[in-house]
Design an enzyme around this catalytic site. Structure first.
Site, PDB file in Angstrom:
ATOM      1  CG  HIS A  45      -1.420   1.355   1.596  1.00 22.89           C
ATOM      2  ND1 HIS A  45      -0.891   2.120   2.627  1.00 22.89           N
ATOM      3  CD2 HIS A  45      -2.417   2.106   1.057  1.00 22.89           C
ATOM      4  CE1 HIS A  45      -1.554   3.256   2.708  1.00 22.89           C
ATOM      5  NE2 HIS A  45      -2.474   3.289   1.775  1.00 22.89           N
ATOM      6  CG  HIS A  67     -10.258  -5.493  16.217  1.00 27.54           C
ATOM      7  ND1 HIS A  67     -10.062  -4.437  15.356  1.00 27.54           N
ATOM      8  CD2 HIS A  67     -10.402  -6.581  15.435  1.00 27.54           C
ATOM      9  CE1 HIS A  67     -10.112  -4.867  14.104  1.00 27.54           C
ATOM     10  NE2 HIS A  67     -10.302  -6.159  14.127  1.00 27.54           N
ATOM     11  N   GLY A  75     -18.206  12.258   1.155  1.00 29.27           N
ATOM     12  CA  GLY A  75     -19.081  11.991   0.024  1.00 29.27           C
ATOM     13  C   GLY A  75     -18.338  11.597  -1.228  1.00 29.27           C
TER      14      GLY A  75
END
Length: 304
Positions: free
Chosen positions: A110, A179, A262
């Site tokens: 990435h 987590h 958006g």
């Protein structure tokens, strides 16, 4: 003023970077090519150029996205550390890419480089750069990890001896799946809110990070894409891809910014792998290469 941001120069660089990365990725493929979508935000406010290569011989999916968006108020993901900027109009430019190879011995990679400008009438504009690159291996190779971090360090060296350690540590901390209590991969570089050196030097650093991505990644692709693998390795790759999805949908600032502002959903979620697998309570076999990834690579390490 000489130190004012030059958005046209940033956009030209980002579009060229997108072209160079796509050319390099296509150079590894026999037939697969990038599909390009030009898009505009509904109601105006910018757009982008999304390119996705799917079902290639080497790359199962590769997404390389350029966007330039504008809005009247920065979304929460961009102002969490700077609430005083929340009501400023903004311009945001960036290139974000995620490469998911077929072969489990080739890591996912990435990279992202971006620029923000926040403005309010009657006040000085506030701007900053961000970005970095990180590597997510499924099987650990010491030499690959050392190479990746050596190139990351090389990208930082012209800007001072403290830059690589600072942004390497930030990357380790950022790409941590809380987590799961584990890192997403072996890290690399991560920086944000960078404006302390003035525009020209900060822009030069962003370019250095962007320019070193292919040098860091493509030699690993060349070395590992020819290694034979079986269903066991493929199964583990799909399982570990689940961690990638969890991070991107729960923590990733770029994903959150795109959705909150958006943006175009297809472009935002191009980072997700096409195939993934979750298993309840799975644990690697003791002494296996899969266990070795957890014990020797998905741990804090200094690679250079």
């Amino acid at each position: 003023m000489a130190d004012q941001p030059d958005i046209q120069a940033i956009e030209a660089y980002l579009l060229d970077l997108q072209d160079r990365v796509c050319t390099a990725i296509e150079g590894e493929e026999e037939l697969a090519r990038f599909r390009e979508d030009l898009w505009e935000r509904e109601g105006g406010g910018g757009g982008g150029r999304t390119r996705v290569l799917a079902e290639g011989h080497v790359f199962e999916q590769a997404g390389v996205n350029f966007s330039r968006v504008e809005g009247e108020a920065l979304p929460p993901s961009a102002t969490a550390a700077r609430p005083e900027l929340a009501d400023r109009r903004y311009t945001a430019l960036g290139v974000s890419l995620v490469i998911h190879p077929h072969n489990p011995y080739v890591p996912t990679s990435h990279a992202n480089v971006r620029f923000f400008l926040a403005e309010r009438e009657g006040e000085e504009p506030v701007w900053w750069f961000g970005g970095g690159f990180d590597l997510t291996p499924y099987y650990g190779f010491e030499e690959d990890c050392r190479h990746w971090h050596q190139v990351a360090k090389k990208a930082c060296e012209p800007f001072g001896a403290k830059v690589y350690p600072r942004f390497k540590k930030w990357c380790d901390e950022y790409f941590f799946i809380k987590h799961r209590n584990e890192p997403r991969g072996i890290g690399g570089l991560f920086f944000d809110d960078l404006n302390e050196w003035g525009f020209e030097r900060c822009f030069a650093f962003m370019r250095s990070v962007g320019d070193h991505y292919l040098e860091a990644y493509m030699p690993i692709v060349h070395l590992r894409k020819v290694l034979p693998y079986g269903e066991c390795e493929r199964d583990f790759q799909l399982y570990r891809r689940g961690r990638y999805v969890e991070f991107n949908l729960v923590y990733d600032r770029g994903t959150l910014f795109g959705l909150q502002s958006g943006g175009r959903t297809e472009s935002i979620l191009m980072s997700l792998p096409p195939l993934v697998r979750w298993r309840y309570g799975w644990q690697p076999e003791p002494g296996s290469e899969e266990e070795r990834l957890y014990k020797e690579f998905l741990v804090p390490r200094d690679w250079v």
